[in-house]
Design a protein around this motif. Structure first.
Motif, PDB file in Angstrom:
ATOM      1  N   GLU A   1       0.807  -1.224   0.000  1.00  0.00           N
ATOM      2  CA  GLU A   1       0.000   0.000   0.000  1.00  0.00           C
ATOM      3  C   GLU A   1       0.838   1.270   0.000  1.00  0.00           C
ATOM      4  O   GLU A   1       0.320   2.366  -0.216  1.00  0.00           O
ATOM      5  N   LEU A   2       2.160   1.148   0.251  1.00  0.00           N
ATOM      6  CA  LEU A   2       3.037   2.311   0.273  1.00  0.00           C
ATOM      7  C   LEU A   2       3.783   2.510  -1.035  1.00  0.00           C
ATOM      8  O   LEU A   2       4.402   3.555  -1.253  1.00  0.00           O
ATOM      9  N   VAL A   3       3.727   1.519  -1.911  1.00  0.00           N
ATOM     10  CA  VAL A   3       4.507   1.565  -3.142  1.00  0.00           C
ATOM     11  C   VAL A   3       4.060   2.714  -4.041  1.00  0.00           C
ATOM     12  O   VAL A   3       4.889   3.444  -4.604  1.00  0.00           O
ATOM     13  N   GLY A   4       2.745   2.907  -4.155  1.00  0.00           N
ATOM     14  CA  GLY A   4       2.211   3.911  -5.071  1.00  0.00           C
ATOM     15  C   GLY A   4       2.698   5.313  -4.791  1.00  0.00           C
ATOM     16  O   GLY A   4       2.996   6.072  -5.722  1.00  0.00           O
ATOM     17  N   GLU A   5       2.806   5.670  -3.501  1.00  0.00           N
ATOM     18  CA  GLU A   5       3.221   7.035  -3.178  1.00  0.00           C
ATOM     19  C   GLU A   5       4.670   7.297  -3.588  1.00  0.00           C
ATOM     20  O   GLU A   5       5.023   8.395  -4.016  1.00  0.00           O
ATOM     21  N   VAL A   6       5.520   6.280  -3.471  1.00  0.00           N
ATOM     22  CA  VAL A   6       6.916   6.436  -3.888  1.00  0.00           C
ATOM     23  C   VAL A   6       7.008   6.482  -5.406  1.00  0.00           C
ATOM     24  O   VAL A   6       7.730   7.304  -5.981  1.00  0.00           O
ATOM     25  N   GLU A   7       6.271   5.597  -6.070  1.00  0.00           N
ATOM     26  CA  GLU A   7       6.299   5.582  -7.533  1.00  0.00           C
ATOM     27  C   GLU A   7       5.783   6.894  -8.110  1.00  0.00           C
ATOM     28  O   GLU A   7       6.307   7.370  -9.136  1.00  0.00           O
ATOM     29  N   LYS A   8       4.790   7.511  -7.477  1.00  0.00           N
ATOM     30  CA  LYS A   8       4.306   8.811  -7.950  1.00  0.00           C
ATOM     31  C   LYS A   8       5.406   9.862  -7.854  1.00  0.00           C
ATOM     32  O   LYS A   8       5.584  10.682  -8.766  1.00  0.00           O
ATOM     33  N   SER A   9       6.166   9.848  -6.752  1.00  0.00           N
ATOM     34  CA  SER A   9       7.250  10.811  -6.589  1.00  0.00           C
ATOM     35  C   SER A   9       8.335  10.608  -7.645  1.00  0.00           C
ATOM     36  O   SER A   9       8.896  11.562  -8.169  1.00  0.00           O
ATOM     37  N   ILE A  10       8.617   9.340  -7.969  1.00  0.00           N
ATOM     38  CA  ILE A  10       9.602   9.045  -9.015  1.00  0.00           C
ATOM     39  C   ILE A  10       9.101   9.555 -10.364  1.00  0.00           C
ATOM     40  O   ILE A  10       9.839  10.194 -11.125  1.00  0.00           O
ATOM     41  N   ALA A  11       7.840   9.288 -10.666  1.00  0.00           N
ATOM     42  CA  ALA A  11       7.259   9.740 -11.929  1.00  0.00           C
ATOM     43  C   ALA A  11       7.256  11.264 -12.020  1.00  0.00           C
ATOM     44  O   ALA A  11       7.524  11.832 -13.085  1.00  0.00           O
ATOM     45  N   ASP A  12       6.981  11.943 -10.912  1.00  0.00           N
ATOM     46  CA  ASP A  12       6.972  13.408 -10.911  1.00  0.00           C
ATOM     47  C   ASP A  12       8.377  13.950 -11.193  1.00  0.00           C
ATOM     48  O   ASP A  12       8.536  14.946 -11.921  1.00  0.00           O
ATOM     49  N   ALA A  13       9.402  13.316 -10.620  1.00  0.00           N
ATOM     50  CA  ALA A  13      10.773  13.747 -10.882  1.00  0.00           C
ATOM     51  C   ALA A  13      11.133  13.538 -12.351  1.00  0.00           C
ATOM     52  O   ALA A  13      11.823  14.354 -12.966  1.00  0.00           O
ATOM     53  N   ALA A  14      10.652  12.430 -12.926  1.00  0.00           N
ATOM     54  CA  ALA A  14      10.891  12.169 -14.343  1.00  0.00           C
ATOM     55  C   ALA A  14      10.218  13.227 -15.215  1.00  0.00           C
ATOM     56  O   ALA A  14      10.791  13.696 -16.203  1.00  0.00           O
ATOM     57  N   LYS A  15       9.014  13.610 -14.849  1.00  0.00           N
ATOM     58  CA  LYS A  15       8.303  14.655 -15.597  1.00  0.00           C
ATOM     59  C   LYS A  15       9.077  15.967 -15.572  1.00  0.00           C
ATOM     60  O   LYS A  15       9.022  16.753 -16.524  1.00  0.00           O
ATOM     61  N   ALA A  16       9.801  16.207 -14.482  1.00  0.00           N
ATOM     62  CA  ALA A  16      10.578  17.441 -14.353  1.00  0.00           C
ATOM     63  C   ALA A  16      11.876  17.380 -15.153  1.00  0.00           C
ATOM     64  O   ALA A  16      12.632  18.361 -15.165  1.00  0.00           O
ATOM     65  N   GLY A  17      12.137  16.240 -15.815  1.00  0.00           N
ATOM     66  CA  GLY A  17      13.297  16.141 -16.684  1.00  0.00           C
ATOM     67  C   GLY A  17      14.496  15.434 -16.103  1.00  0.00           C
ATOM     68  O   GLY A  17      15.559  15.414 -16.725  1.00  0.00           O
ATOM     69  N   GLN A  18      14.359  14.844 -14.906  1.00  0.00           N
ATOM     70  CA  GLN A  18      15.481  14.159 -14.281  1.00  0.00           C
ATOM     71  C   GLN A  18      15.833  12.884 -15.040  1.00  0.00           C
ATOM     72  O   GLN A  18      14.964  12.051 -15.308  1.00  0.00           O
ATOM     73  N   THR A  19      17.093  12.720 -15.389  1.00  0.00           N
ATOM     74  CA  THR A  19      17.583  11.491 -16.014  1.00  0.00           C
ATOM     75  C   THR A  19      17.632  10.394 -14.963  1.00  0.00           C
ATOM     76  O   THR A  19      18.160  10.599 -13.868  1.00  0.00           O
ATOM     77  N   MET A  20      17.096   9.210 -15.283  1.00  0.00           N
ATOM     78  CA  MET A  20      17.018   8.147 -14.286  1.00  0.00           C
ATOM     79  C   MET A  20      17.320   6.781 -14.887  1.00  0.00           C
ATOM     80  O   MET A  20      17.056   6.534 -16.062  1.00  0.00           O
ATOM     81  N   ILE A  21      17.876   5.917 -14.031  1.00  0.00           N
ATOM     82  CA  ILE A  21      17.992   4.497 -14.337  1.00  0.00           C
ATOM     83  C   ILE A  21      17.343   3.758 -13.182  1.00  0.00           C
ATOM     84  O   ILE A  21      17.755   3.899 -12.030  1.00  0.00           O
ATOM     85  N   LEU A  22      16.329   2.971 -13.489  1.00  0.00           N
ATOM     86  CA  LEU A  22      15.550   2.260 -12.480  1.00  0.00           C
ATOM     87  C   LEU A  22      15.703   0.757 -12.650  1.00  0.00           C
ATOM     88  O   LEU A  22      15.498   0.225 -13.741  1.00  0.00           O
ATOM     89  N   VAL A  23      16.054   0.078 -11.557  1.00  0.00           N
ATOM     90  CA  VAL A  23      15.960  -1.377 -11.493  1.00  0.00           C
ATOM     91  C   VAL A  23      14.712  -1.694 -10.681  1.00  0.00           C
ATOM     92  O   VAL A  23      14.559  -1.233  -9.548  1.00  0.00           O
ATOM     93  N   SER A  24      13.805  -2.470 -11.272  1.00  0.00           N
ATOM     94  CA  SER A  24      12.553  -2.756 -10.580  1.00  0.00           C
ATOM     95  C   SER A  24      11.932  -4.038 -11.107  1.00  0.00           C
ATOM     96  O   SER A  24      12.079  -4.384 -12.286  1.00  0.00           O
ATOM     97  N   HIS A  25      11.236  -4.744 -10.206  1.00  0.00           N
ATOM     98  CA  HIS A  25      10.442  -5.899 -10.604  1.00  0.00           C
ATOM     99  C   HIS A  25       8.992  -5.508 -10.864  1.00  0.00           C
ATOM    100  O   HIS A  25       8.181  -6.366 -11.238  1.00  0.00           O
TER     101      HIS A  25
END
Length: 265
Positions: free
Chosen positions: A191-215
């Motif tokens: 139930e806590l995963v969504g809030e973190v993923e939203k923050s990651i997506a928001d940073a990506a929208k702001a133009g941050q270059t990212m490399i994500l390892v995820s299942h």
């Protein structure tokens, strides 16, 4: 979710990371050697969101450690923003890492005796940023990840998702060229995963270059510009989420995603 990039529109000036023929071998006792990465080649453009997927033991974390200058390959070349980082001394590599690379890992690694705001300020303090400026940036980043109301709370007073959002804000504090996220939600309750993923997506929208390892393939499919499938230290396929997840070409990639869909969909 993040705006998808078109790799066909990239130019040489957009190139941030270029890794060629990366091999990583560990000596596990003479004469035995264990090769984790076998001639890995990939590049990353500025503003791109790359996701690395694969089974446990495929070499994902080893690759991330090399990208993050936490380890060196046995052989190969690695240029970050035009700098041959493998030629840097350990001290210079550590300094370069602190200025250019941000990290968010499974464990939050927050300092327990200081507030969320001070945790975010910490890398800026070490870099000599003026207190007023670093506090203003910390407040801005905490607001961006939805943690402004918890800025004065200690880590022990935060949920796992809240701690990880503070860790994300801290990783962004020095305006890194690239942000590395190694299974950032794997230690969280569902139930806590969504809030973190939203923050990651928001940073990506702001133009941050990212490399994500995820299942979390569902999240990867929504946010990544490009997916790299790693298996036994080899890049098997690389392409858009639509290509790699929904229409893979290689047998091993098809097997991996078919297994995921049987399990989670």
């Amino acid at each position: 979710m993040a705006k998808k990039r078109n790799p066909a529109e990239e130019t040489d000036s957009d190139l941030l990371i270029d890794m060629q023929d990366i091999v990583k071998t560990f000596n596990i006792g003479t004469p035995n050697e264990l090769t984790i990465l076998h001639g890995v080649n990939f590049n990353l453009a500025r503003g791109e969101f790359l996701s690395v997927v694969g089974t446990s033991g495929s070499g994902k974390s080893t690759l991330m450690n090399i990208i993050g200058l936490l380890d060196k390959p046995t052989s190969g070349t690695y240029n970050l923003d035009g700098v041959d980082v493998l030629e840097l001394s350990d001290d210079k590599a550590a300094l370069y890492r602190s200025k250019h690379i941000g990290f968010v890992f499974q464990n939050f690694n927050l300092i327990g005796r200081i507030s969320a705001r001070r945790n975010v300020e910490l890398p800026m303090m070490y870099a000599g940023v003026d207190r007023k400026d670093r506090t203003e940036r910390a407040n801005h980043l905490l607001e961006m990840v939805g943690m402004q109301e918890r800025a004065d709370h200690l880590p022990a007073e935060l949920s796992g998702g809240q701690k990880q959002r503070v860790a994300l804000a801290r990783a962004l504090a020095m305006k890194p060229d690239v942000l590395l996220l190694d299974e950032p939600t794997s230690a969280l309750d569902p139930e806590l995963v969504g809030e973190v993923e939203k923050s990651i997506a928001d940073a990506a929208k702001a133009g941050q270059t990212m490399i994500l390892v995820s299942h979390d393939i569902s999240f990867v499919s929504q946010v990544a510009d490009r997916v790299l499938f790693l298996d036994k230290g080899h890049i098997i396929e690389s392409g858009s989420p639509e290509e790699i997840i929904n229409h893979p070409k290689e047998a091993r990639t098809k097997e991996f995603f078919a297994s995921y869909k049987r399990t989670y969909i």
